[in-house]
Design a protein around this motif. Sequence first.
Motif, short mmCIF file in Angstrom:
data_model
loop_
_atom_site.label_atom_id
_atom_site.label_comp_id
_atom_site.label_asym_id
_atom_site.label_seq_id
_atom_site.Cartn_x
_atom_site.Cartn_y
_atom_site.Cartn_z
N PRO A 198 -9.22 0.10 38.14
CA PRO A 198 -9.45 1.47 37.68
C PRO A 198 -8.13 2.22 37.50
CG PRO A 198 -9.96 1.27 40.01
CD PRO A 198 -9.72 -0.13 39.50
N LEU A 199 -8.12 3.12 36.54
CA LEU A 199 -6.96 3.99 36.36
C LEU A 199 -6.98 5.04 37.45
CD1 LEU A 199 -4.57 5.05 34.66
CD2 LEU A 199 -6.24 6.42 33.38
N HIS A 200 -5.86 5.20 38.14
CA HIS A 200 -5.74 6.21 39.17
C HIS A 200 -4.96 7.39 38.63
CE1 HIS A 200 -3.85 8.27 42.64
NE2 HIS A 200 -5.03 8.10 43.16
N LEU A 201 -5.60 8.57 38.62
CA LEU A 201 -4.95 9.78 38.16
C LEU A 201 -4.82 10.77 39.31
CD1 LEU A 201 -6.69 10.63 34.75
CD2 LEU A 201 -4.45 9.61 35.10
N GLY B 177 2.88 4.26 36.27
CA GLY B 177 2.70 4.57 34.86
C GLY B 177 1.73 3.64 34.17
N GLN B 178 1.44 2.51 34.80
CA GLN B 178 0.51 1.57 34.19
C GLN B 178 -0.92 1.84 34.64
OE1 GLN B 178 3.07 -1.94 35.44
NE2 GLN B 178 2.46 -2.62 33.40
N GLN B 179 -1.17 1.82 35.94
CA GLN B 179 -2.50 2.11 36.47
C GLN B 179 -2.52 3.42 37.26
OE1 GLN B 179 -4.22 -1.94 35.60
NE2 GLN B 179 -5.14 0.03 35.91
N HIS B 180 -1.36 4.04 37.38
CA HIS B 180 -1.24 5.26 38.18
C HIS B 180 -0.45 6.29 37.37
CE1 HIS B 180 -0.29 7.96 41.52
NE2 HIS B 180 0.98 7.86 41.17
N GLN C 283 -1.59 5.23 54.97
CA GLN C 283 -3.01 5.54 54.91
C GLN C 283 -3.40 6.21 53.59
OE1 GLN C 283 -3.33 7.90 58.51
NE2 GLN C 283 -4.02 6.14 59.68
N ALA C 284 -2.50 6.16 52.62
CA ALA C 284 -2.79 6.79 51.33
C ALA C 284 -3.89 6.03 50.61
CB ALA C 284 -1.53 6.82 50.47
N ALA C 285 -4.52 6.72 49.67
CA ALA C 285 -5.54 6.07 48.85
C ALA C 285 -4.93 4.89 48.11
CB ALA C 285 -6.12 7.07 47.86
N PRO C 286 -5.72 3.84 47.84
CA PRO C 286 -5.18 2.64 47.18
C PRO C 286 -4.43 2.94 45.89
CG PRO C 286 -7.37 2.21 47.99
CD PRO C 286 -7.14 3.68 48.20
N GLY C 287 -4.87 3.96 45.15
CA GLY C 287 -4.21 4.27 43.89
C GLY C 287 -2.78 4.72 44.04
N LEU D 67 -12.25 4.75 36.55
CA LEU D 67 -11.37 5.86 36.86
C LEU D 67 -11.53 6.29 38.31
CD1 LEU D 67 -9.44 8.02 35.56
CD2 LEU D 67 -11.47 9.43 35.25
N LEU D 68 -10.40 6.53 38.96
CA LEU D 68 -10.33 7.17 40.26
C LEU D 68 -9.39 8.36 40.11
CD1 LEU D 68 -10.61 7.53 43.33
CD2 LEU D 68 -8.85 5.77 43.63
#
Length: 248
Positions: free
Chosen positions: A3-6, A179-182, A235-239, A51-52
């Motif tokens: 998923p794309l992380h924004l 910049g690719q998935q994030h 502990q940050a979100a995977p994205g 999308l996340l």
Amino acid sequence: MKPLHLAANLTWECDLRCPMCWIDALGLDRKVPTRPWQDWRDSLSRYGGNLLIDFSGGEPLLFPGLHKLCLSLAAAGAEWALTTNLQQTEIARLFLAVPVPSCISWNVSYHAALTDEHITFARQLRAAGYPVAINAVLHPSEPWPTTEHLAGFALNWIPWQDWTAGDGTDGLPRICNAGQQHLVIAPDGTAYRCQVELQKQIRPMGNFLDGSLDVPPSTHLCLIGCSTCYTQNGQAAPGWRVAMEDAS
């Protein structure tokens, strides 16, 4: 496909002025015009459920139409999270009155203005089925949370970046896939590879809301260094966990 992380900073406006805030430290204009929630909905709808999206700012609860935007995202199958100081409880109550599915987390920022009333409301969110996390920045001016005040919530410690004393980065060169998935988006839709490039106002990749986004096809050599939000927050979100390797 991943998923794309924004990380979407919907507005720079905030009802608090915390001493560790990088927005004030960098002198960003909190009055910069924001885009209507419908613009975000239309742009995000292109990605469907792949999308996340992390809503932040500023204070995202001050963004008009946030609840409607989250509802539209969830209806499309996307996942969402929210970082908030929880001061706007009347707006937040919309999420209790009309629950929004597909929530990854309500990330509540622990600070001096967070009262027992706000903690009680966070418990109500959790009881309604929302995942709730409480994050505290390691800054000398901020209060240290007590077990009694947290009322059973786990606490995530967030390292503080001193942007007022330097540029807030470690200066180490890296090969990075940001910049690719994030992507990190400013209130006007300007898109950056990562939070650091937004904070330093360099290398915009286009405008996410205008459809002028130029996603890079491969990793890149980053020479500006990275910040604690990517390198020290385990502990940050995977994205947020962009892939990087030492290039020194």
